[in-house]
Design a protein around this motif. Structure first.
Motif, short mmCIF file in Angstrom:
data_model
loop_
_atom_site.label_atom_id
_atom_site.label_comp_id
_atom_site.label_asym_id
_atom_site.label_seq_id
_atom_site.Cartn_x
_atom_site.Cartn_y
_atom_site.Cartn_z
N UNK A 100 -71.67 -48.83 30.55
CA UNK A 100 -70.66 -48.19 31.40
C UNK A 100 -69.52 -47.67 30.52
N UNK A 101 -69.05 -46.46 30.83
CA UNK A 101 -67.96 -45.85 30.07
C UNK A 101 -66.62 -46.41 30.53
N UNK A 102 -65.85 -46.90 29.57
CA UNK A 102 -64.48 -47.35 29.81
C UNK A 102 -63.60 -46.74 28.72
N UNK A 103 -62.50 -46.14 29.11
CA UNK A 103 -61.58 -45.54 28.16
C UNK A 103 -60.54 -46.55 27.72
N UNK A 104 -60.18 -46.49 26.43
CA UNK A 104 -59.16 -47.40 25.90
C UNK A 104 -58.34 -46.66 24.86
N UNK A 105 -57.11 -47.14 24.69
CA UNK A 105 -56.26 -46.61 23.63
C UNK A 105 -56.61 -47.35 22.35
N UNK A 106 -56.45 -46.70 21.23
CA UNK A 106 -56.77 -47.31 19.95
C UNK A 106 -55.64 -48.23 19.51
N UNK A 107 -55.68 -49.47 20.00
CA UNK A 107 -54.67 -50.44 19.60
C UNK A 107 -55.34 -51.66 18.96
#
Length: 108
Positions: free
Chosen positions: A40-47
């Protein structure tokens, strides 16, 4: 203005294991929640999110840090989301070490 890179995480649908992190050239091709090859595609910030250090919690809808592996005798239990001792491997390593020490000593 600060630019924050967003990554597309391909996440296992039940365990939350992050199998892949990609930075797609065309973000419009990857829709949140879409299924790609079983993930499943989940978007995240690069932290600092990595496949090895985080998982996706479907209950809270956020990426969670797993923490460091306590020892080489621990494995990640995906059902309970905790590090678990692998007692069989631990005792095997202890026995190998013990046998080595006995071979080195001069006890007869």
């Amino acid at each position: 203005m600060t630019f924050i890179a967003r990554y597309c995480a391909l996440v296992h649908p039940t365990t939350g294991q992050i199998n892949t992190l990609v930075y797609p050239p065309n973000a419009d091709e990857y829709l949140e929640g879409e299924n790609i090859n079983g993930d499943i595609i989940k978007w995240c910030e690069n932290d600092g999110i990595t496949c090895q250090s985080h998982y996706y919690n479907y209950t809270t809808s956020e990426f969670v840090e797993r923490g460091a592996q306590p020892s080489r005798f621990h494995y990640w239990d995906w059902d309970h989301k905790v590090w678990t001792n692998n007692i069989v491997d631990l005792f095997a390593a202890i026995r190998v070490h013990r046998n080595g020490l006995l071979l080195e000593c001069d006890w007869t």
